[in-house]
Scaffold this motif. Structure first.
Motif, PDB file in Angstrom:
ATOM      1  N   LEU A 160     -31.955   3.695 -28.965  1.00 27.54           N
ATOM      2  CA  LEU A 160     -32.926   3.316 -28.323  1.00 27.54           C
ATOM      3  C   LEU A 160     -32.453   4.375 -27.167  1.00 27.54           C
ATOM      4  O   LEU A 160     -33.461   5.465 -26.966  1.00 27.54           O
ATOM      5  CB  LEU A 160     -33.862   2.413 -27.886  1.00 27.54           C
ATOM      6  CG  LEU A 160     -34.987   1.558 -28.630  1.00 27.54           C
ATOM      7  CD1 LEU A 160     -35.538   0.921 -27.693  1.00 27.54           C
ATOM      8  CD2 LEU A 160     -36.102   2.659 -29.038  1.00 27.54           C
ATOM      9  N   THR A 179     -31.383   2.890 -20.720  1.00 28.77           N
ATOM     10  CA  THR A 179     -32.093   2.831 -21.440  1.00 28.77           C
ATOM     11  C   THR A 179     -31.243   1.363 -22.180  1.00 28.77           C
ATOM     12  O   THR A 179     -32.490   0.930 -22.327  1.00 28.77           O
ATOM     13  CB  THR A 179     -32.356   3.579 -22.501  1.00 28.77           C
ATOM     14  OG1 THR A 179     -33.206   5.028 -21.447  1.00 28.77           O
ATOM     15  CG2 THR A 179     -33.407   2.961 -23.305  1.00 28.77           C
ATOM     16  N   VAL A 204     -33.056  -2.882 -22.100  1.00 25.62           N
ATOM     17  CA  VAL A 204     -32.858  -3.514 -23.948  1.00 25.62           C
ATOM     18  C   VAL A 204     -31.985  -4.432 -23.972  1.00 25.62           C
ATOM     19  O   VAL A 204     -32.352  -5.414 -24.189  1.00 25.62           O
ATOM     20  CB  VAL A 204     -32.522  -1.833 -25.136  1.00 25.62           C
ATOM     21  CG1 VAL A 204     -32.603  -2.729 -26.068  1.00 25.62           C
ATOM     22  CG2 VAL A 204     -33.386  -1.046 -24.630  1.00 25.62           C
TER      23      VAL A 204
END
Length: 260
Positions: A218, A252, A256
C-alpha cells in the motif's frame, strides 16, 4: 572513463539521501542507477537509527508518544528535512492549480505556502500517531514499523527513478536520477524489500507477516499514485517530488502497521 566500483552506488545513495558522511566519488548516470537501486539500504540505516533512539527512550522510561516523536525526528534529521521540504513544495505546486511551468516555479521558491504547511502538519501528526500506536503495542512492533516505513520510503524512490519516468526539469536531482533504474532492477528491489519485511513481520507473529507485506504494497501504491499525478501535472519528476513520494510511502506504511 575509469571502471565503476560496487561501492559507488552505496556512496551515491547514502551521500544524496542521507547526511551520513560519505564521499560521493562518481556523479554519472551509472552511479545514479546503482545508487537508486541501493536507496532501500539507505532507508534501512535511517530506520535503524529511528528505531534505536525510540527503543533507547523506552528503556529509559519514556512512554510510547515520546519514542514515536524520536522515531519521526531521526529520519528528518538524517535527511536534513529535505524529504519533508520536498513534500511541502510538491503540495504547494499541486495545490496552486497553475500550469506546469508556474507550478514548478512555485516549488522552487524558498518559502512554504499554505498547502505545504497544512500537508506537513497532517503528515507529521499521522506519523507520530501511527508510530505511537505501534510502540504502545510492543517495543518490537514499534521498531519494526520504524525500519519498514523508512525502507519503503526509499524503495519508492527506486521505483520513481525507473525507466520511462521523465524529469520535469533539465537540472537538479530529479534530472540526475530520472529514468536510470531498469524496470527489472526496480522489480527485484521491490521483491527483496517485501520479502525482508515479511521476514521481519514473521518474528512478531503470523498476522504481522500479512500486515508488513500489506504495508509495503500500500505504501508503494500510494507513492505510485502520487508519482503518476505529478508526472501528468508537472511533466515529470523533480527532487521535490522525490521527497514527497518518500514521505507519502513512509506515512502510508506507518498507518498500515499501526492497525489491528
Amino acid at each position: 572513463m575509469t571502471g565503476t566500483s560496487p561501492l559507488d552506488g552505496l556512496r551515491f545513495a547514502f551521500g544524496t539521501l542521507t547526511v551520513i558522511p560519505v564521499r560521493v566519488t562518481r556523479w554519472d548516470r551509472r552511479a545514479a542507477r546503482d545508487g537508486m537501486l541501493c536507496a532501500p539500504l539507505a532507508g534501512l540505516a535511517v530506520g535503524a537509527g529511528a528505531a534505536g533512539l525510540g527503543l533507547a527512550l523506552l528503556l529509559l522510561g519514556a512512554g510510547a508518544p515520546l519514542a514515536a516523536v524520536a522515531g519521526v525526528a531521526v529520519p528528518a534529521a538524517l535527511t536534513r528535512g529535505l524529504h519533508l521540504d520536498g513534500l511541502a513544495d510538491t503540495a504547494d505546486g499541486l495545490g496552486s492549480g497553475k500550469p506546469a511551468e508556474d507550478a514548478l516555479r512555485i516549488m522552487k521558491q524558498s518559502d512554504i505556502g499554505p498547502f505545504g504547511v497544512i500537508t506537513l502538519v497532517l503528515v507529521l501528526l499521522a506519523q507520530v500517531a501511527a508510530l505511537t500506536q505501534a510502540f504502545d503495542a510492543s517495543w518490537a512492533r514499534g521498531a519494526c514499523a520504524a525500519v519498514v516505513s523508512a525502507t519503503c520510503a526509499r524503495l519508492a524512490l527506486t521505483l520513481a527513478a525507473r525507466t520511462g519516468v521523465p524529469a520535469a526539469r533539465p537540472e537538479g536531482l530529479g534530472a540526475a536520477v530520472a529514468g536510470v533504474v531498469p524496470v527489472r532492477g526496480a522489480v527485484i528491489a521491490t521483491v527483496a524489500v517485501t520479502g525482508a519485511a515479511a521476514a521481519a513481520g514473521a518474528l512478531l507473529g503470523p498476522y504481522d507477516v500479512i500486515r508488513t507485506v500489506l504495508a509495503v504494497v500500500l505504501a508503494l501504491a500510494a507513492a505510485e499514485a502520487l508519482l503518476r499525478h505529478c508526472t501528468r501535472r508537472f511533466g515529470g519528476v523533480t527532487g521535490d517530488v522525490f521527497g514527497g513520494l518518500a514521505e507519502t510511502a513512509a506515512t502510508t506504511a506507518l498507518v498500515v502497521l499501526s492497525l489491528g
